[in-house]
Design a protein around this motif. Structure first.
Motif: not given
Length: 170
Positions: A99-115
């Motif tokens: 789902t969008r919710a699952e995929a984007f939550a994971a991606w956004e969390a990883e982007v925040a961690h990367s930053r």
């Protein structure tokens, strides 16, 4: 409807600021390509025989962010893959049940961690060992690689989005 804001890189920024801004621009481009689509549309495999979908790209980029920033530069080698117990990067592409919710939550969390990993690094010259390459890489190389990775996949996203609903433009 989602409206992703994309901010262009500075025209006169220093190296790190410019790399950071280009990477964020490409991250925002991927999100923008997904704006306004349903889960079903995001899962649509729009370019047969390829099984690639926009949601699969988002999931893949979450894994890529995780690999390069969390595991490589951050040194957290025990972090598991998000969608594979066997360390298979290709598993992220299978968005058939996602789902969008699952995929984007994971991606956004990883982007925040990367930053956070990037911001904490002393300089672009910080290095980390890549077992696959049997070499050290710099944060500079990782950031350039990520820009390349997003740019490449955003090209795929252009075609996928156009096939879903006719939307074009970068």
């Amino acid at each position: 409807m989602d409206i992703t804001e994309r901010i262009g890189p500075p025209l006169t920024g220093d190296e790190r600021e410019t790399l950071r801004a280009f990477l964020d621009f490409h991250r925002a481009t991927l999100a923008w390509k997904c704006d306004g689509l349903t889960d079903e549309e995001l899962r649509r495999q729009a370019s047969p025989p390829s099984t690639l979908s926009l949601l699969g790209l988002v999931r893949h980029m979450a894994e890529v962010e995780r690999q390069w920033f969390r595991r490589t530069i951050g040194g957290d080698t025990d972090v598991p893959h998000l969608w594979s117990d066997s360390r298979d990067f290709q598993a992220a592409y299978d968005a058939s049940g996602a789902t969008r919710a699952e995929a984007f939550a994971a991606w956004e969390a990883e982007v925040a961690h990367s930053r956070a990993v990037e911001a904490a690094a002393e300089s672009l010259d910080v290095t980390a060992y890549v077992p696959k390459w049997e070499e050290d890489v710099s944060l500079r190389l990782v950031m350039l690689h990520m820009i390349h990775e997003y740019a490449r996949h955003n090209g795929h996203a252009d075609f996928l989005r156009e096939a879903v609903d006719g939307t074009t433009g970068a």
